[in-house]
Write a protein that holds these residues in place. Sequence first.
Motif, PDB file in Angstrom:
ATOM      1  N   ARG A 220       0.848  -1.187   0.000  1.00 38.35           N
ATOM      2  CA  ARG A 220       0.000   0.000   0.000  1.00 38.35           C
ATOM      3  C   ARG A 220       0.885   1.239   0.000  1.00 38.35           C
ATOM      4  NH1 ARG A 220      -0.805   2.253   5.163  1.00 38.35           N
ATOM      5  NH2 ARG A 220       0.191   1.055   6.830  1.00 38.35           N
ATOM      6  N   LEU A 221       0.362   2.301  -0.569  1.00 36.16           N
ATOM      7  CA  LEU A 221       1.106   3.553  -0.633  1.00 36.16           C
ATOM      8  C   LEU A 221       1.110   4.230   0.734  1.00 36.16           C
ATOM      9  CD1 LEU A 221       2.410   5.642  -2.732  1.00 36.16           C
ATOM     10  CD2 LEU A 221       0.209   6.807  -2.572  1.00 36.16           C
ATOM     11  N   VAL A 222       2.295   4.629   1.172  1.00 36.12           N
ATOM     12  CA  VAL A 222       2.383   5.342   2.451  1.00 36.12           C
ATOM     13  C   VAL A 222       3.072   6.692   2.308  1.00 36.12           C
ATOM     14  CG1 VAL A 222       2.331   3.234   3.831  1.00 36.12           C
ATOM     15  CG2 VAL A 222       4.547   4.176   3.064  1.00 36.12           C
ATOM     16  N   GLY A 223       3.618   6.973   1.115  1.00 38.30           N
ATOM     17  CA  GLY A 223       4.288   8.250   0.961  1.00 38.30           C
ATOM     18  C   GLY A 223       4.837   8.453  -0.433  1.00 38.30           C
ATOM     19  N   VAL A 224       5.406   9.640  -0.621  1.00 37.11           N
ATOM     20  CA  VAL A 224       6.041  10.004  -1.882  1.00 37.11           C
ATOM     21  C   VAL A 224       7.470  10.430  -1.582  1.00 37.11           C
ATOM     22  CG1 VAL A 224       6.057  11.668  -3.785  1.00 37.11           C
ATOM     23  CG2 VAL A 224       3.884  10.706  -2.978  1.00 37.11           C
ATOM     24  N   GLN A 225       8.411   9.800  -2.248  1.00 34.01           N
ATOM     25  CA  GLN A 225       9.815  10.158  -2.075  1.00 34.01           C
ATOM     26  C   GLN A 225      10.210  11.196  -3.113  1.00 34.01           C
ATOM     27  OE1 GLN A 225      12.575   6.925  -2.417  1.00 34.01           O
ATOM     28  NE2 GLN A 225      14.320   8.120  -1.693  1.00 34.01           N
ATOM     29  N   LEU A 226      10.929  12.213  -2.672  1.00 37.50           N
ATOM     30  CA  LEU A 226      11.421  13.248  -3.561  1.00 37.50           C
ATOM     31  C   LEU A 226      12.849  12.954  -3.993  1.00 37.50           C
ATOM     32  CD1 LEU A 226      10.026  16.373  -1.684  1.00 37.50           C
ATOM     33  CD2 LEU A 226       8.968  15.071  -3.545  1.00 37.50           C
ATOM     34  N   ALA A 227      13.284  13.611  -5.047  1.00 40.74           N
ATOM     35  CA  ALA A 227      14.618  13.364  -5.584  1.00 40.74           C
ATOM     36  C   ALA A 227      15.718  13.703  -4.590  1.00 40.74           C
ATOM     37  CB  ALA A 227      14.803  14.162  -6.875  1.00 40.74           C
ATOM     38  N   ASP A 228      15.436  14.626  -3.663  1.00 40.73           N
ATOM     39  CA  ASP A 228      16.459  15.013  -2.685  1.00 40.73           C
ATOM     40  C   ASP A 228      16.456  14.114  -1.448  1.00 40.73           C
ATOM     41  OD1 ASP A 228      14.202  15.787  -1.275  1.00 40.73           O
ATOM     42  OD2 ASP A 228      14.578  17.942  -1.444  1.00 40.73           O
ATOM     43  N   GLY A 229      15.629  13.052  -1.491  1.00 43.76           N
ATOM     44  CA  GLY A 229      15.614  12.090  -0.393  1.00 43.76           C
ATOM     45  C   GLY A 229      14.505  12.270   0.614  1.00 43.76           C
ATOM     46  N   ARG A 230      13.844  13.407   0.613  1.00 42.45           N
ATOM     47  CA  ARG A 230      12.740  13.623   1.541  1.00 42.45           C
ATOM     48  C   ARG A 230      11.576  12.695   1.206  1.00 42.45           C
ATOM     49  NH1 ARG A 230      10.732  19.266   0.690  1.00 42.45           N
ATOM     50  NH2 ARG A 230      11.705  19.004  -1.372  1.00 42.45           N
ATOM     51  N   THR A 231      10.796  12.362   2.235  1.00 39.59           N
ATOM     52  CA  THR A 231       9.582  11.570   2.038  1.00 39.59           C
ATOM     53  C   THR A 231       8.410  12.312   2.651  1.00 39.59           C
ATOM     54  OG1 THR A 231      10.750   9.439   2.020  1.00 39.59           O
ATOM     55  CG2 THR A 231       8.402   9.410   2.561  1.00 39.59           C
ATOM     56  N   VAL A 232       7.354  12.420   1.887  1.00 35.79           N
ATOM     57  CA  VAL A 232       6.124  13.071   2.359  1.00 35.79           C
ATOM     58  C   VAL A 232       5.055  11.997   2.490  1.00 35.79           C
ATOM     59  CG1 VAL A 232       4.383  14.820   1.885  1.00 35.79           C
ATOM     60  CG2 VAL A 232       6.751  15.198   1.161  1.00 35.79           C
ATOM     61  N   ALA A 233       4.542  11.817   3.705  1.00 32.23           N
ATOM     62  CA  ALA A 233       3.548  10.779   3.950  1.00 32.23           C
ATOM     63  C   ALA A 233       2.247  11.097   3.218  1.00 32.23           C
ATOM     64  CB  ALA A 233       3.282  10.662   5.450  1.00 32.23           C
ATOM     65  N   ARG A 234       1.759  10.153   2.429  1.00 35.12           N
ATOM     66  CA  ARG A 234       0.486  10.245   1.708  1.00 35.12           C
ATOM     67  C   ARG A 234      -0.066   8.837   1.556  1.00 35.12           C
ATOM     68  NH1 ARG A 234      -1.390  15.093   2.198  1.00 35.12           N
ATOM     69  NH2 ARG A 234      -0.029  14.787   4.027  1.00 35.12           N
ATOM     70  N   SER A 235      -1.384   8.729   1.506  1.00 34.89           N
ATOM     71  CA  SER A 235      -1.967   7.398   1.315  1.00 34.89           C
ATOM     72  C   SER A 235      -2.623   7.241  -0.050  1.00 34.89           C
ATOM     73  CB  SER A 235      -3.001   7.098   2.406  1.00 34.89           C
ATOM     74  OG  SER A 235      -4.044   8.052   2.394  1.00 34.89           O
ATOM     75  N   ALA A 236      -2.769   8.330  -0.790  1.00 36.38           N
ATOM     76  CA  ALA A 236      -3.265   8.251  -2.166  1.00 36.38           C
ATOM     77  C   ALA A 236      -2.779   9.482  -2.924  1.00 36.38           C
ATOM     78  CB  ALA A 236      -4.786   8.164  -2.206  1.00 36.38           C
ATOM     79  N   ILE A 237      -2.531   9.301  -4.211  1.00 36.79           N
ATOM     80  CA  ILE A 237      -2.018  10.374  -5.061  1.00 36.79           C
ATOM     81  C   ILE A 237      -2.910  10.498  -6.291  1.00 36.79           C
ATOM     82  CG2 ILE A 237      -0.080  11.204  -6.438  1.00 36.79           C
ATOM     83  CD1 ILE A 237       0.519  11.194  -3.516  1.00 36.79           C
ATOM     84  N   PHE A 238      -3.306  11.721  -6.607  1.00 34.46           N
ATOM     85  CA  PHE A 238      -4.063  11.979  -7.827  1.00 34.46           C
ATOM     86  C   PHE A 238      -3.114  12.526  -8.890  1.00 34.46           C
ATOM     87  CE2 PHE A 238      -7.479  11.650  -4.836  1.00 34.46           C
ATOM     88  CZ  PHE A 238      -8.546  11.133  -5.584  1.00 34.46           C
ATOM     89  N   VAL A 239      -3.104  11.858 -10.037  1.00 29.40           N
ATOM     90  CA  VAL A 239      -2.164  12.217 -11.102  1.00 29.40           C
ATOM     91  C   VAL A 239      -2.892  12.561 -12.406  1.00 29.40           C
ATOM     92  CG1 VAL A 239      -0.281  10.845 -10.140  1.00 29.40           C
ATOM     93  CG2 VAL A 239      -1.894   9.790 -11.749  1.00 29.40           C
ATOM     94  N   GLY A 240      -4.193  12.867 -12.299  1.00 28.71           N
ATOM     95  CA  GLY A 240      -4.951  13.191 -13.505  1.00 28.71           C
ATOM     96  C   GLY A 240      -4.359  14.347 -14.272  1.00 28.71           C
ATOM     97  N   GLY A 241      -3.712  15.264 -13.564  1.00 23.92           N
ATOM     98  CA  GLY A 241      -3.093  16.398 -14.223  1.00 23.92           C
ATOM     99  C   GLY A 241      -1.695  16.119 -14.728  1.00 23.92           C
ATOM    100  N   ALA A 242      -1.193  14.898 -14.484  1.00 22.08           N
ATOM    101  CA  ALA A 242       0.156  14.535 -14.940  1.00 22.08           C
ATOM    102  C   ALA A 242       0.122  13.579 -16.126  1.00 22.08           C
ATOM    103  CB  ALA A 242       0.940  13.893 -13.794  1.00 22.08           C
ATOM    104  N   VAL A 243      -0.992  12.891 -16.318  1.00 19.14           N
ATOM    105  CA  VAL A 243      -1.055  11.893 -17.383  1.00 19.14           C
ATOM    106  C   VAL A 243      -1.307  12.553 -18.735  1.00 19.14           C
ATOM    107  CG1 VAL A 243      -1.904  10.093 -15.844  1.00 19.14           C
ATOM    108  CG2 VAL A 243      -3.533  11.506 -17.116  1.00 19.14           C
ATOM    109  N   THR A 244      -0.888  11.872 -19.768  1.00 17.49           N
ATOM    110  CA  THR A 244      -1.266  12.210 -21.134  1.00 17.49           C
ATOM    111  C   THR A 244      -2.331  11.212 -21.560  1.00 17.49           C
ATOM    112  OG1 THR A 244       0.921  13.070 -21.668  1.00 17.49           O
ATOM    113  CG2 THR A 244      -0.473  12.407 -23.514  1.00 17.49           C
TER     114      THR A 244
END
Length: 329
Positions: A220-244
């Motif tokens: 299950r999703l528990v977070g999003v890791q950033l390129a600089d190593g930071r992690t932001v806790a999240r349980s769901a991500i909406f990417v409708g604005g990122a998809v083609t």
Amino acid sequence: MTQTSYDAADTYDVAVIGGGAAGLNAAIILGQARRSVVVFDNGAPRNAAADHMNGFLSRDRMNPAELLAIGRDEVRKYGGEFHDGTVVAVEWDEDSRGNGFAITLAGGARISVRKVLVATGLTDRLPDELSAFGERWGRDVLHCPYCHGYDVRDQPLGVIAKSVEFAMHQAPMIRQWSDDVVLFLHRIEDLSAEDREKLAALNISIVEGEVAAPVLEDDRLVGVQLADGRTVARSAIFVGGAVTMDPNDSILRSFGAATAATMMGEFVTVDMMGATSVSGIFAAGNVVDPSAQVIMAAAAGAKAGAGINMALTADDLEAALALRGSISA
């Protein structure tokens, strides 16, 4: 799905290419209008990853596959046929004097039809750098708040977009389902002070920096890791604005169907009854409307089915008048 064998003598009133909600509802309307219909479907619907639908009157929370199974049975009840072979070409049928189409299937079989409905949907594509999120598609990586927002209500949610326009469209919308929403700027560099103020007014946090990967625990999703190593806790991500959103419209484009630019890209245009600019070719569902949920696609298919029947009726009348004239002469 039962596969049918075809030969050169096979002729149908309508070929429906795509067996999702739009195609099936059109086939039902046409079957009830006593038209002969064949449906081609590759068995790969856009919402295959989802375990249920939301917002469909009388079918709320139903598994999408169950809806399609019921739909196929209903189409068959009215005489519709199915084929799971691949359509490799749709062309004008020279033997029909320009009033019909020849469809070639993988393996070489050909059938003749009077009208064609294209309901082949679209393909959602994440950018390469976010491809790891695609493995969670339809589970906790989501594209449509109306399809999934209620399921993740009151959870810590994130939004990833590819432009300011998409970010400012989706992030405030997601706020309706949770008071803990984060906008990941990812590669957006031009978010204005005015837009930042709008987000702050809605208590939407902004996370600077490029997104690297989803963080998972126990599948299950528990977070999003950033390129600089930071992690932001999240349980769901909406990417409708990122998809083609790429419409599967090669058949329509091969006939030169008219298109128009939309927020989601360039899509073939249809009139209120699903007719394209090409005589005899209709389209419905996500192939021409990227925002259509299942119930909307089904409704568009019903209208297209009625539009096709009206076109066939006009052709039948013209033929009857011509026959009457030749007999009278």
